[in-house]
Motif scaffolding. Structure first.
Motif, short mmCIF file in Angstrom:
data_model
loop_
_atom_site.label_atom_id
_atom_site.label_comp_id
_atom_site.label_asym_id
_atom_site.label_seq_id
_atom_site.Cartn_x
_atom_site.Cartn_y
_atom_site.Cartn_z
N ILE A 180 1.19 11.55 13.27
CA ILE A 180 0.43 10.67 12.38
C ILE A 180 1.36 9.62 11.77
CG2 ILE A 180 -0.94 10.59 10.26
CD1 ILE A 180 -2.06 13.29 10.95
N GLN A 181 2.59 10.02 11.44
CA GLN A 181 3.57 9.03 10.97
C GLN A 181 3.75 7.93 12.01
OE1 GLN A 181 7.16 11.23 10.24
NE2 GLN A 181 6.48 12.03 8.26
N GLN A 182 3.86 8.33 13.28
CA GLN A 182 4.04 7.35 14.34
C GLN A 182 2.83 6.43 14.47
OE1 GLN A 182 6.73 6.62 16.19
NE2 GLN A 182 7.85 8.09 14.95
N SER A 183 1.64 6.99 14.30
CA SER A 183 0.43 6.16 14.37
C SER A 183 0.43 5.10 13.28
CB SER A 183 -0.82 7.04 14.24
OG SER A 183 -0.95 7.91 15.35
N ILE A 184 0.87 5.48 12.08
CA ILE A 184 0.95 4.52 10.98
C ILE A 184 1.93 3.41 11.33
CG2 ILE A 184 1.62 4.19 8.57
CD1 ILE A 184 0.77 7.14 8.11
N LEU A 185 3.14 3.80 11.73
CA LEU A 185 4.20 2.82 11.98
C LEU A 185 3.92 1.99 13.23
CD1 LEU A 185 7.34 4.97 11.09
CD2 LEU A 185 6.05 3.39 9.63
N ASN A 186 3.12 2.52 14.16
CA ASN A 186 2.75 1.77 15.36
C ASN A 186 1.56 0.83 15.12
OD1 ASN A 186 4.77 2.99 16.84
ND2 ASN A 186 3.44 4.56 17.71
N ARG A 187 1.16 0.72 13.86
CA ARG A 187 0.10 -0.21 13.44
C ARG A 187 -1.27 0.16 14.00
NH1 ARG A 187 2.93 -4.89 11.37
NH2 ARG A 187 5.14 -4.72 11.88
N GLU A 188 -1.47 1.45 14.25
CA GLU A 188 -2.79 1.90 14.66
C GLU A 188 -3.73 1.89 13.45
OE1 GLU A 188 -2.70 5.61 16.76
OE2 GLU A 188 -0.88 5.08 17.87
N THR A 189 -5.02 1.88 13.71
CA THR A 189 -6.00 1.91 12.62
C THR A 189 -6.02 3.30 11.99
OG1 THR A 189 -7.36 0.23 13.68
CG2 THR A 189 -8.42 1.60 12.01
N VAL A 190 -5.83 3.35 10.69
CA VAL A 190 -5.84 4.62 9.95
C VAL A 190 -6.63 4.44 8.66
CG1 VAL A 190 -3.60 5.32 10.89
CG2 VAL A 190 -3.70 4.11 8.70
N THR A 191 -6.98 5.57 8.05
CA THR A 191 -7.59 5.55 6.73
C THR A 191 -6.66 6.24 5.75
OG1 THR A 191 -9.80 5.67 7.72
CG2 THR A 191 -9.63 6.16 5.36
N PHE A 192 -6.33 5.55 4.66
CA PHE A 192 -5.52 6.14 3.59
C PHE A 192 -6.44 6.55 2.45
CE2 PHE A 192 -1.78 3.50 5.14
CZ PHE A 192 -1.04 4.61 5.56
N TYR A 193 -6.12 7.71 1.84
CA TYR A 193 -6.85 8.18 0.67
C TYR A 193 -5.85 8.41 -0.46
CZ TYR A 193 -10.44 9.26 4.15
OH TYR A 193 -11.36 9.18 5.16
N GLY A 194 -6.16 7.91 -1.65
CA GLY A 194 -5.28 8.09 -2.79
C GLY A 194 -5.90 7.48 -4.03
N TYR A 195 -5.09 7.37 -5.09
CA TYR A 195 -5.62 6.79 -6.32
C TYR A 195 -5.08 5.38 -6.52
CZ TYR A 195 -1.16 8.13 -8.55
OH TYR A 195 0.17 8.27 -8.87
N LEU A 196 -5.88 4.56 -7.17
CA LEU A 196 -5.53 3.16 -7.40
C LEU A 196 -4.78 3.02 -8.72
CD1 LEU A 196 -8.92 1.62 -6.29
CD2 LEU A 196 -6.73 1.34 -5.10
N THR A 197 -3.71 2.23 -8.71
CA THR A 197 -2.93 2.01 -9.92
C THR A 197 -2.28 0.64 -9.85
OG1 THR A 197 -1.25 2.99 -11.36
CG2 THR A 197 -0.80 3.01 -8.99
N LEU A 198 -1.57 0.29 -10.90
CA LEU A 198 -0.81 -0.96 -10.94
C LEU A 198 0.67 -0.64 -10.97
CD1 LEU A 198 -2.76 -3.11 -13.58
CD2 LEU A 198 -2.59 -3.57 -11.13
N TYR A 199 1.44 -1.31 -10.10
CA TYR A 199 2.89 -1.25 -10.19
C TYR A 199 3.33 -2.58 -10.78
CZ TYR A 199 7.79 -0.70 -9.00
OH TYR A 199 9.15 -0.59 -9.07
N GLY A 200 3.62 -2.57 -12.08
CA GLY A 200 3.79 -3.83 -12.79
C GLY A 200 2.43 -4.50 -12.90
#
Length: 435
Positions: A400-420
C-alpha cells in the motif's frame, strides 16, 4: 463426431502444478513472466494475518518463508470469509502448503489463495503446555495456556493487545482482528470484560514478535475463557455513569460517559496528546487520550457521528473540565464521508476536526527528519496536504505504501486540522488508507 476445442480442454488431463521455492518466484518482482501463473508453494507462516475491509469485503494478508526467502500471501472474499468461518487461518509457526496464483508488480510479488480447498495448514503437534511466563526458548507455534487477570488493553493494527498478569509474571496476548470480525456480539462481551480486568484463561500459539518479544496469539474467541465475568459488561461496579453537563460534580472521580464523536485534535508535549471532541444530549465535552486509546477509533469505519463509551477521570486543565480517558469502547460505528477536496476547503471551518475521507492521488511529497510523510494530495477539484506520522506510516503494508508513492488512486481517512494556517488531513491510523 467432432468434439469442440472447449470439449477437448475439458477432457484433457490436468497439468501438474509446479512447486517452487520463494526465491525462484521473485518476491521483489524479478519474474514478470510468472504473473497469473498457478504454482505450489510451501512455507512457514512468520506473521500474524492482518485484515482489511473494503465495501464490506474482507481481505486477509500474511507472510510465509522458506530457506530461500519470504513472500506475502493474500486471500480475498469469498475465500477470506470462508477461511475465517472454517477456522482455516494460519498463525505464526504453522506450515502453509497450497496452490496459489502469482501476481507480479514492478517492485514486489505476492501470492493469492484462490480456493478454500486448494491449501492445507500443518500446525505444531503436541499437547497444550500450561505456562505462567513466556521466553524465546518456547518455539514459535507452540500451543500454550495461561490464566491471569487482564490489564492494559489497547488496540493495535493487528487486533487487541493486552497483558495477562499471572502468578509467574506478565504475558502479552494478541487477539487478531480476524478472530473478532464475524462474531461482534461475543467479541464485544470479551472486549468489555478484558477492558476492566476480568480473570481469564487464554489458549493460543506462541509468536515471537519481531523475533524478540514472545506473546500468545489467540486462534478463536472460544479460546478466551472469562472466569469472572462482570454483571454489566464494560461498567465496573460503583462507576459513575454521567452526562457531560454534570462533569463538574465529579472532578478527580472516575466516570463513564456515552457520547457521540465529533472529531479529533492533537497537542504535542503531553502524555495524552490527542483531544477527542464529543457531545451528548446535554452539551459538548473534551476528552484527552493517549495514542493507544485513539487507535481504537479506526477512521475507515468509526468517524464523526459514532457512539463511544468512554471511562476516565474528570480533571480541570487550564480552567476547562476534561476527561482523561483510560478506556474507549466503540458502541456504534458511523463510516466516514468521502468528500471532494474543494468542498472541504470551502467549508473548512465547519469540518475542522472531523474525520473524513478524500480520494485522489499523490502529486508530491517529502519526509520529515523524523520519518513522517507530508503529501500534496489532489483530486479533480483541488489539492490539500496529507500528513502521515511515522507511527502510522510504518504500520501501513508495504504494497500500500508503494501504491501511494506510485501515484495510484487511493482514499485517505483522517481528521482535518490546521498546521499554522494550512489545512491538512492527518492520517493517524495505519488503516486510514484504502487502495
Amino acid at each position: 463426431m467432432l468434439i469442440g476445442i472447449v470439449g477437448l480442454a475439458a477432457l484433457a488431463p490436468r497439468l501438474p502444478v509446479v512447486e517452487m521455492k520463494i526465491k525462484d518466484i521473485g518476491p521483489q518482482g524479478e519474474n514478470p513472466f510468472l504473473n497469473y501463473a498457478t504454482i505450489r508453494v510451501k512455507g512457514e507462516v512468520i506473521s500474524v494475518p492482518s485484515v482489511s475491509i473494503s465495501q464490506g469485503r474482507i481481505s486477509l494478508y500474511f507472510t510465509i518463508s522458506d530457506e530461500t526467502g519470504s513472500i506475502d500471501v493474500r486471500a480475498y472474499d469469498p475465500v477470506a470469509s470462508q477461511m475465517i468461518k472454517e477456522g482455516k487461518v494460519p498463525l505464526p509457526g504453522d506450515i502453509f502448503i497450497g496452490e496459489v496464483q502469482v501476481r507480479v508488480r514492478e517492485t514486489y510479488s505476492y501470492l493469492i489463495i484462490q480456493g478454500i480447498n486448494l491449501f492445507e495448514i500443518k500446525t505444531r503437534s503436541g499437547d497444550v503446555i500450561e505456562v505462567t511466563s513466556l521466553s524465546l526458548n518456547i518455539p514459535q507455534g507452540t500451543l500454550v495456556r495461561a490464566t491471569g487477570r487482564a490489564t492494559n488493553l489497547r488496540n493495535v493494527s493487528a487486533g487487541w493487545l493486552f497483558d495477562l498478569q499471572t502468578s509467574g509474571g506478565t504475558i502479552t496476548v494478541l487477539v487478531p482482528t480476524f478472530v473478532t470480525i464475524l462474531d461482534t456480539r461475543r467479541a464485544s462481551f470479551a472486549y468489555n470484560n478484558i477492558s476492566i480486568g476480568a480473570e481469564l484463561t487464554i489458549t493460543g500459539v506462541v509468536y515471537h514478535y519481531r523475533g524478540t518479544s514472545p506473546e500468545i496469539v489467540v486462534r478463536k474467541l472460544e479460546d478466551i475463557v472469562i472466569k469472572t465475568p462482570v454483571v454489566q459488561p464494560g461498567i465496573p461496579p460503583g462507576l459513575n455513569v454521567v452526562k457531560l453537563r454534570d462533569l463538574a460534580r465529579y472532578v478527580n472521580s472516575m466516570v463513564l460517559v456515552s457520547v457521540t464523536l465529533r472529531g479529533l485534535g492533537y497537542e504535542s508535549g503531553t502524555q495524552m496528546p490527542y483531544i477527542i471532541y464529543v457531545y451528548d444530549d446535554t452539551g459538548n465535552g473534551t476528552v484527552r487520550a493517549n495514542t493507544t486509546l485513539v487507535l481504537r477509533i479506526n477512521p475507515m469505519e468509526t468517524a464523526t457521528g459514532s457512539i463511544l463509551n468512554i471511562t476516565g477521570t474528570v480533571r480541570i486543565l487550564g480552567g476547562n473540565i476534561v476527561i482523561e480517558a483510560n478506556n474507549i469502547i466503540v458502541v456504534k460505528k458511523e463510516p466516514p464521508k468521502v468528500l471532494n477536496i474543494s468542498y472541504i476547503l470551502e467549508n473548512f471551518d465547519e469540518y475542522m476536526g472531523m474525520i473524513v475521507g478524500i480520494r485522489g492521488s499523490l502529486a508530491d511529497y517529502r519526509t520529515t527528519s523524523g520519518g513522517s510523510y507530508i503529501i500534496t494530495f489532489s483530486d479533480n477539484t483541488g489539492e490539500i496536504t496529507v500528513f502521515i506520522p511515522r507511527s502510522a506510516w510504518d504500520r501501513i503494508q508495504q504494497n500500500i505504501q508503494q501504491s501511494i508513492l506510485n501515484r495510484e488512486t487511493v482514499t485517505f481517512y483522517g481528521y482535518l486540522t490546521l498546521y499554522g494556517t494550512t489545512p491538512e488531513l492527518v492520517v493517524y491510523h495505519a488503516s486510514g488508507v484504502e487502495v
